[in-house]
Every structure is written in C-alpha cells, then in structure tokens.
Design an enzyme around this catalytic site. Structure first.
Site, PDB file in Angstrom:
ATOM      1  N   LYS A 104     -57.839  79.527 -60.984  1.00  0.00           N
ATOM      2  CA  LYS A 104     -57.567  81.090 -61.140  1.00  0.00           C
ATOM      3  C   LYS A 104     -55.983  81.289 -60.474  1.00  0.00           C
ATOM      4  O   LYS A 104     -55.682  80.663 -59.601  1.00  0.00           O
ATOM      5  CB  LYS A 104     -58.584  81.950 -60.587  1.00  0.00           C
ATOM      6  CG  LYS A 104     -59.870  81.812 -60.835  1.00  0.00           C
ATOM      7  CD  LYS A 104     -60.574  82.803 -59.910  1.00  0.00           C
ATOM      8  CE  LYS A 104     -62.233  82.934 -60.218  1.00  0.00           C
ATOM      9  NZ  LYS A 104     -62.350  83.704 -61.554  1.00  0.00           N
ATOM     10  N   ARG A 133     -72.807  80.495 -64.192  1.00  0.00           N
ATOM     11  CA  ARG A 133     -73.868  80.607 -65.495  1.00  0.00           C
ATOM     12  C   ARG A 133     -74.660  79.175 -65.389  1.00  0.00           C
ATOM     13  O   ARG A 133     -75.737  78.933 -65.560  1.00  0.00           O
ATOM     14  CB  ARG A 133     -73.487  80.731 -66.513  1.00  0.00           C
ATOM     15  CG  ARG A 133     -72.542  79.431 -67.392  1.00  0.00           C
ATOM     16  CD  ARG A 133     -71.549  80.080 -68.537  1.00  0.00           C
ATOM     17  NE  ARG A 133     -70.891  81.429 -68.165  1.00  0.00           N
ATOM     18  CZ  ARG A 133     -69.964  82.096 -69.037  1.00  0.00           C
ATOM     19  NH1 ARG A 133     -69.907  81.542 -70.380  1.00  0.00           N
ATOM     20  NH2 ARG A 133     -69.337  82.762 -68.765  1.00  0.00           N
TER      21      ARG A 133
END
Length: 452
Positions: A228, A302
């Site tokens: 990020k 996920r």
C-alpha cells in the site's frame, strides 16, 4: 465528601416551545440565546448564584432526527452526572445514544472523564449496558495500535474474553494450520514475525440452534508485496475491525443468554513483507478444495475468511454471519457510515436492515449479482480471488466468499469500515462498532433468551 449533583439535561425538539419544559426564567434565557431546539445545540442554564442549574439540548426536527442524537450531548458535556428530562423519546434508545457518545479512548493519554448518565426510569438498563459494553469492546480493540495488538496479543485478549464468558477455546497456530488444512490463513500470515492463527470459540448448549460468527482479524495490513502507499497504510491497525465487532456481538449474545449454540471463528494474521510472503500469481489450495489464484496480495482478508467460512460451513449451522473490513470499493459505493450487507436470504436481509434502522446501526443491502461471478475467472486455477478490472469490487469480494458457504441454512456478509473519520451521533472519531446492534436485534428476536 458531598455526593456529586446530578444535573438535568432537558431535551427539546426543533419547533417545540421551551416554555412548556423549562421554568420561566430558563425559558427566557433560552430565547435570549436563540435556542430553538437545533440539533446538537447544547446550552447551559444558569443558577442565581452563577452556577450551572442544568443544560438544555436540541434534538432537531422530528422527521430528521438520528436515533442516537443524544450522543452529541454526551460528546459536548463536561464530566459529571446527568439525568434526562423533556421529550427524549424511547428511554432505552436515548440512554444508549448518550452513553455511546460518551466513549473515550484514553489508553495512551489521560483525557477528560466522560459524563455519566442516570438511566431514565423506564429504560431497559441491562440491555443498554450490554450494548454499550459490546460497542466499547469493539472500539477499544480497533483503536489499539498494532504494536500492542499483534497476532499473539490479540489471541491473549480473546482468551481473556473467552474466560470471562466461560467459552471453550482452541487455537491452531503457525505450521499447524497446514497440518490441519487451513492453507490460505497460513499463506497470508507466514511472512510476519508472529505466526498466523485461527481461534475457535464456542458457547451454549449443543442442542440449541447453531449460529456461527466469523471475523477478519488482520492486525496490520501492509498490502503485502502489492504494498500500500503510506497514506493507505495509516489506518491499517483497524483491519481487524471485523473480528473486534464479532467479539462485541458475541458478548451481547452471551450476556443476554440467547438460546443458541454460538461459535466464533477468528483467523488472525499480520499481512507483512518478507522472503516468506505470498506473491501475486501464486496458486493456493484452500480448505474447501478449490485452488485460488492470487491476483493481488492486498486482498488478503477474503483469503483468511474463506478458510474460516469453509470450517464454519462443515457443521451446517443455521446461520453464518461474517464481518470484515474487506474492500475500499464498499466505501466508494456507500461511504464510511453505511456498511454493505450481502445475503441470499431475503427475510434475513430485511430483518437486519430493519433492526439496524431501529437501533441507529444502519446497513444497506447490496446484490450478489451472479453475472459478476465471471469476473473472478482464472486460466490457471479454479478461481481468482479478485476481479479482472476495477468494477464492483465489494460485490465480487462477496461473491468470492459465497463460494465457500454451501451447507449453512443462511449466510450474511457485512463489509464494514469500523472507523468513524468524523464524529457522528453516538460514534466519536476513531474505531467504531458497526453491525453489532443490527445483528443482535435479529438474533434476539429469533432466539429469545434462556430462562435466568
């Protein structure tokens, strides 16, 4: 020492004449200060000797009044003891709003003491307390920085929680995840200094309906090798917000003694960067037997949820509910205050939305749009865990999770933010609860309470 005074907090809606609720002198004072019940307006009422006799608080117009509007009063009041007077509506909801708005996170610096409320006589004090405790548990966990809440520390916190509630607890840690068939949890967390783990909690009678909660527990998310930017990493201590909110919900369920066999599954990892980090293009096995191509290592949540959901699904519970700070796409679609809700169960969706609206805990149902499932296709594996393009990111994440739930009676997924970037009624700035009261309201309605 003299007992502290309890000051009245008189609540007045916009357009209501204060003269009907205040002594004449205070009504004149309110008029002189242009107080007209404006939402969030707090005005001190003077005593003849120069002290404060109490406060008047504006609720705003009835047709546009947040359920937790009294949280604005708690955020503005000085420390002290208060009681509600005037037209504050439902006493339990009023007390809840005030007390949620009085939250302070003061672990690392001493701040002002929070104002205290004497619950209105007709309020359900026990219900208010359990919901406040549930929210504060979630908020405290989300606000704790990752240096004090890594995977090992988070496990200790959960074990303490389990001990308080007399829950049964097991943990699968490190390479034991591979031995016991949780390969994606292991892959996501193996690069960190502290080992990944899966915490499995249970409570209640085996004969009661099975309800399983699953919470994403990423204690910090660098993005992995798909790192990020710095600005996106600033809030990543909150990436365990799903797990924090699941624990808050579990507290409310157990404190109310709902008639369920409760199971809580929390996969805990730090998505770090090292030579052991999983890579874009890797193909991972999963507990459900599917092979998963990694499209981006910053979509790690996920993956760990998928292994945990597969475990939850194996015992065919009546309901699986998962919470996760899963996608930025959800924030783009609905903003920070309105979490998307995904489920194939229309009644469950309607009940969750209604319960959330009634309790100041809003949710918005989003579609599990089947045609978008093709966005997850892979040429080398059974599925890619992210979509090919930038469209419908929250929907495709939910569709990915849906593949791992096959046997449960019902499943719901909440893509929460777990953070209040600006203070809202009943939600001070910082880590916050989302979905707890909505889900608890449905479970309380469906499963009632066991005899005390």
């Amino acid at each position: 020492m003299a007992k502290p005074r309890t000051l009245p907090l008189t609540c007045i809606g916009e357009g209501t004449d204060p003269g009907g609720l205040l002594p004449a002198a205070h009504a004149k004072w309110a008029a002189a200060n242009a107080f007209a019940g404006q939402r969030g307006r707090l005005l001190a009422l003077p005593e003849a000797n120069g002290g404060i006799a109490g406060y008047v608080f504006g609720l705003g117009p009835a047709e546009d009044r947040p359920k937790l509007v009294l949280g604005l009063a708690a955020a503005a009041l000085e420390p002290g003891s208060y009681r509600l007077e005037g037209d504050f509506g439902d006493p339990s909801l009023a007390a809840l709003g005030f007390r949620l708005g009085a939250y302070r996170y003061d672990r690392y610096r001493k701040g002002k003491e929070a104002p205290a409320l004497v619950d209105p006589p007709d309020a359900d004090a026990a219900e208010v307390q359990r919901l406040v405790d549930a929210a504060f548990l979630a908020r405290d966990l989300v606000n704790t920085p990752a240096n004090d809440l890594g995977p090992a520390a988070f496990e200790r916190q959960i074990r303490d929680f389990a001990a308080r509630h007399k829950m049964r607890v097991t943990a699968i840690v490190g390479d034991d995840l591979l031995a016991q068939d949780f390969p994606m949890i292991h892959a996501v967390g193996r690069a960190a200094a502290e080992a990944p783990r899966l915490i499995d909690l249970s409570w209640g009678k085996a004969s009661d309906p099975k309800v399983t909660l699953v919470g994403k527990g990423v204690t910090f998310d660098t993005g992995g090798l798909d790192i990020k930017p710095a600005s996106s990493m600033l809030l990543m201590k909150k990436d365990m917000g799903g797990a924090a909110n699941v624990l808050g919900l579990a507290h409310a369920i157990m404190d109310a003694k709902l008639k369920v066999r409760l199971r809580v599954l929390i996969p805990i990892v730090e998505n770090a960067i090292s030579a052991a980090a999983f890579r874009p293009g890797d193909v991972l096995p999963s507990r459900a037997g599917m092979t998963v191509e990694i499209g981006n290592t910053d979509a790690e949540g996920r993956l760990i949820l998928a292994d945990a959901l597969a475990l939850a699904d194996e015992e065919k519970p009546e309901l699986i509910l998962d919470m996760a700070t899963l996608t930025g796409a959800a924030r783009v679609a609905l903003g920070p205050d309105l979490p998307p809700l995904y489920t194939t169960d229309d009644r469950l969706a309607a009940d969750l939305v209604a319960a959330g609206a009634a309790m100041g805990d809003p949710l918005w149902r989003m579609p599990l749009w089947a045609p978008y499932d093709s966005y997850l296709s892979s040429r080398v594996a059974d599925v890619n865990h992210i979509s090919h393009g930038g469209h419908a990111g929250s929907i495709t994440a939910a569709l990915f999770l849906k593949r791992f739930v096959r046997n449960a009676g019902a499943w719901a997924h909440l893509d929460i933010f777990a953070w209040a970037p600006e203070a809202q009624p009943g939600r001070p700035f910082g880590g916050t609860d989302q979905g707890i009261r909505a889900a608890y309201g449905v479970l309380r309605q469906r499963y009632g309470r066991s005899p005390q």
